[in-house]
Scaffold this active site. Sequence first.
Site, PDB file in Angstrom:
ATOM      1  N   ALA A  36       5.426  11.549 -22.164  1.00 32.55           N
ATOM      2  CA  ALA A  36       6.251  10.366 -22.304  1.00 32.55           C
ATOM      3  C   ALA A  36       5.704   9.079 -22.207  1.00 32.55           C
ATOM      4  CB  ALA A  36       7.724  10.470 -21.679  1.00 32.55           C
ATOM      5  N   LYS A  37       4.489   8.975 -21.450  1.00 33.42           N
ATOM      6  CA  LYS A  37       3.662   7.758 -21.260  1.00 33.42           C
ATOM      7  C   LYS A  37       4.459   6.607 -20.929  1.00 33.42           C
ATOM      8  CE  LYS A  37      -0.353   9.485 -23.700  1.00 33.42           C
ATOM      9  NZ  LYS A  37       0.204  10.839 -24.273  1.00 33.42           N
ATOM     10  N   ARG A  38       5.489   6.904 -19.836  1.00 32.66           N
ATOM     11  CA  ARG A  38       6.168   5.492 -19.541  1.00 32.66           C
ATOM     12  C   ARG A  38       5.467   4.767 -18.684  1.00 32.66           C
ATOM     13  NH1 ARG A  38       8.486   7.557 -23.714  1.00 32.66           N
ATOM     14  NH2 ARG A  38      10.756   8.141 -23.666  1.00 32.66           N
TER      15      ARG A  38
END
Lengths: 305, 305
Positions: free
Chosen positions: B104-106
Amino acid sequence: MINQLIQRIQKTKAPICVGLDPMLGYIPEHVTRKAFDEFGETLEGAAEAIWQFNKEIVDHVYDIIPSVKPQIAMYEQFGIEGLKIYKRTVDYCQEKGLLVIGDAKRGDIGSTSAAYATAHIGHVKVGSSVLTGFGTDFLTVNPYLGTDGVKPFVDVCKEEDRGLFVLVKTSNPSSGEFQDQLIGGRPLYELVADKVVEWGADCMDGAYSNVGAVVGATYPEMSRILRKLMPNTYFLVPGYGAQGGTAEDLKYCFNEDGLGAIVNSSRGIIAAYKQEKYAKFGAEHFGEASRQAVIDMVSDINSVL
Amino acid sequence: MINQLIQRIQKTKAPICVGLDPMLGYIPEHVTRKAFDEFGETLEGAAEAIWQFNKEIVDHVYDIIPSVKPQIAMYEQFGIEGLKIYKRTVDYCQEKGLLVIGDAKRGDIGSTSAAYATAHIGHVKVGSSVLTGFGTDFLTVNPYLGTDGVKPFVDVCKEEDRGLFVLVKTSNPSSGEFQDQLIGGRPLYELVADKVVEWGADCMDGAYSNVGAVVGATYPEMSRILRKLMPNTYFLVPGYGAQGGTAEDLKYCFNEDGLGAIVNSSRGIIAAYKQEKYAKFGAEHFGEASRQAVIDMVSDINSVL
């Protein structure tokens, strides 16, 4: 799209967006109690409380502001139920005539960024249908992966007349750890700024580009330089109020025409009723407290323009 | 958590994860047709097609792999309906004994990162209930905002025994635009690597830290240096196969103990039936094609270890 935002800013004389970032702790007890009575202490119950809270605030401020900025993380933490309320909030705000800046800070390699762009500011094809995922007007984007990670968002902006705000210099205390590092004598955020200008060049919508930049209110000296580096780039400015940025700090984010920046406040508006200054409204009338906080914020910002 | 992943890698002798990144174009027509017949050409119809596609692949590979990596963007593009299938996929994979890396590369400022961490690898409190948003085992994280943007994820990892993979050097063509810029003679990704080591130091789980790094397969020389800089950091390695990375390119990502890296393949596995090499399986038996592609990928990688 940026031109629509500017028109609404000029109409309301309010260069601001209200950050709809509802933490459960901000929501008055009478609202959560009612939601929990109906749906239990469940994700659905939390989502219902957030929805009622958001709706009350939007109903009290929609006529005096141009836009809102829901932070999707605050909804994501309640899983699917939270995200349903994110979507319902986006739709409701647009019905009320507000532009919605989806604060999702997405960014990945090309094909994945294309999917995020589709999700948030584009349309998805399913067979012969063309459908909408979240349908916000603007989206915040993280540039760490470089041009091929950002380009798919820019492409959707061009096709669908939507807008972006790319992280350049963020408002948090550690933002300098990587963003301020000097590369050939210039900080990284200036290199990112150069790229934002490049990405935005064929996305002009009047005097400004649909590709904007996130520039924190907490570093005014840097804003001054970034303003000069990116004369046709709109700034989304977080960090005012609760994070420490003052109106005086903000003035460098604006151009001489009084345009060029939109300032966000989240806690300072949505949890205004908790401040001593607005305590007189009481928790029952939290929406009115938020309205007064918007009026005060707008007047504070306009005092330096 | 990283120790559980290592145990499963050792048991399956497969240092890989299957990227469950379903684009509609990858899904055989008989699957989409059935879903559209039932739910129409709607977001629900698309989500149903993705679910049936994912399930068939997972059913054919779960016993020979340690983990999967669903890319949330591919689900987000179908809005709420897509995200329901993301959650259903996460749950189903975990029931099948797989560890799930939520890609999700948050990443955001502190309080927002805390909400993302809660959403994906933590638990959320609603009244006296403790509930789960998405419940993955690992999450990918973007470091652009610095320590206070990453720390809330690390804190949740410590509290809940979960894991992270922080973007260090990504696999895409433009990754060097910012990541390779020299700062005092060293590229930015090395500075990020130093921070990953620092963040992971009090998150050790056996010989490796629960704070891992994303290091693309497409830049082998850089992997070699990063491997030395981060001896106790597990690498999540995208870029093998469709993006151009070969087994030979991968070997620098591993330590001498044969551990230290988990290699992702998405298209190469889930759309294997479309490759000439696996055409004999036919679209009807796409799950079997995916299983054969996993066997071939594992054998290819093990040949260089």
